[in-house]
Design a protein around this motif. Structure first.
Motif, PDB file in Angstrom:
ATOM      1  N   GLU A  45      12.151  46.310  19.957  1.00 49.57           N
ATOM      2  CA  GLU A  45      11.936  46.179  18.519  1.00 49.57           C
ATOM      3  C   GLU A  45      10.823  45.213  18.146  1.00 49.57           C
ATOM      4  OE1 GLU A  45      15.392  45.799  16.050  1.00 49.57           O
ATOM      5  OE2 GLU A  45      16.719  46.479  17.648  1.00 49.57           O
ATOM      6  N   LEU A  46      10.411  44.360  19.069  1.00 51.56           N
ATOM      7  CA  LEU A  46       9.423  43.333  18.742  1.00 51.56           C
ATOM      8  C   LEU A  46       8.024  43.751  19.186  1.00 51.56           C
ATOM      9  CD1 LEU A  46      11.478  40.187  19.804  1.00 51.56           C
ATOM     10  CD2 LEU A  46      10.954  40.914  17.463  1.00 51.56           C
ATOM     11  N   PRO A  47       7.009  43.363  18.445  1.00 50.63           N
ATOM     12  CA  PRO A  47       5.634  43.724  18.806  1.00 50.63           C
ATOM     13  C   PRO A  47       5.098  42.838  19.927  1.00 50.63           C
ATOM     14  CG  PRO A  47       5.614  42.363  16.838  1.00 50.63           C
ATOM     15  CD  PRO A  47       7.070  42.613  17.164  1.00 50.63           C
ATOM     16  N   ALA A  48       4.270  43.411  20.786  1.00 54.19           N
ATOM     17  CA  ALA A  48       3.600  42.648  21.825  1.00 54.19           C
ATOM     18  C   ALA A  48       2.323  42.034  21.241  1.00 54.19           C
ATOM     19  CB  ALA A  48       3.271  43.558  23.008  1.00 54.19           C
ATOM     20  N   PRO A  49       1.822  40.958  21.837  1.00 54.25           N
ATOM     21  CA  PRO A  49       2.402  40.270  22.983  1.00 54.25           C
ATOM     22  C   PRO A  49       3.551  39.348  22.579  1.00 54.25           C
ATOM     23  CG  PRO A  49       0.406  39.152  22.293  1.00 54.25           C
ATOM     24  CD  PRO A  49       0.514  40.378  21.437  1.00 54.25           C
TER      25      PRO A  49
END
Length: 263
Positions: free
Chosen positions: A69-73
């Motif tokens: 669910e979280l964006p990289a980086p």
């Protein structure tokens, strides 16, 4: 709210991974919280994650749910001595980006050898709380630009104290500066929460190797010593040989090392 079950072996019931709030997750085993995950933006804009779990399987599934669910980086920081936690993040695809040594720094000038250290002629030390804010912001911006143009500001110790967006000065009252008649040449920031932390010590590129950093350190540590603190602490990136040499020369001792990992 997102919920994802998986067999845990912790009980007859399945452990549920649940997002309980924005960037917060819980692992539940029969309504018992057996793990927590959290993500937050640091002042430099990067997104850091953390997980506290009782079992490796719980850690892995929390990491799986969060990373989906979280964006990289994504970044995380671990005590290098915590082998199990480091291994968990490595399983999740994180790699070591940098190592930072934590030093305990004596304040007694008889130990540091800084009792007689004074700035060079034409340079004065302006105590914390007395700096001109516009000149302080100017030297802070200049130093950041110089560092960013070379090794990159992210090689400096992590800035973990919240600050307004686009404002790099956490609290002007926490900075002592080295001043020339027309501008500031360097600065030191000391913040005391449970113990004094030297969060930043930096000198403009063209003014280095003149003893300014040592004079700033002598002033700051002397002030802490007179205030009743026996020691301060600071972090130094392992590649910063000049800073490591400076702190070791005044009797600072490495106590631990932290790893910053990235995915």
């Amino acid at each position: 709210m997102n919920t994802k079950p998986f067999p845990s072996g912790l009980s007859e019931n399945a452990v549920m991974i649940t997002r309980v709030a924005d960037r917060q997750w819980h692992a539940l085993d029969d309504d018992l919280v057996v793990g927590r995950g959290h993500a937050e933006h640091r002042p430099d804009g990067r997104l850091f994650v953390s997980i506290d779990a009782w079992h490796d399987a719980t850690f892995d599934r929390l990491a799986e749910a969060m990373l989906a669910e979280l964006p990289a980086p994504l970044y995380t920081v671990v005590d290098e001595a915590d082998v199990e936690l480091t291994a968990g993040w490595r399983r999740a695809g994180f790699t070591i980006r940098r190592r930072e040594w934590e030093y305990t720094v004596p304040t007694d000038p008889q130990i540091t050898g800084l009792e007689a250290v004074l700035p060079h002629s034409g340079v004065t030390i302006v105590p914390a709380g007395q700096a001109d804010e516009s000149l302080l912001r100017a030297v802070d911006r200049a130093i950041r630009d110089e560092v960013e143009a070379t090794v990159g500001w992210q090689s400096m110790p992590a800035e973990v104290i919240p600050r307004p967006e686009d404002d790099t000065i956490v609290d002007p009252s926490k900075y002592a500066v080295a001043a020339a008649p027309d501008r500031y040449l360097g600065l030191i920031r000391v913040v005391t929460v449970n113990r004094p932390r030297i969060g930043l010590l930096a000198v403009r590129a063209g003014e280095q190797r003149r003893g300014i950093a040592r004079a700033l350190l002598a002033h700051a540590l002397g002030t802490l010593h007179r205030s009743g603190f026996d020691a301060a602490w600071t972090e130094v990136h392992e590649s910063n040989q000049a800073a490591s040499a400076l702190f070791k020369d005044i009797g600072a001792r490495p106590m631990s090392s932290n790893l910053e990992l990235v995915r």
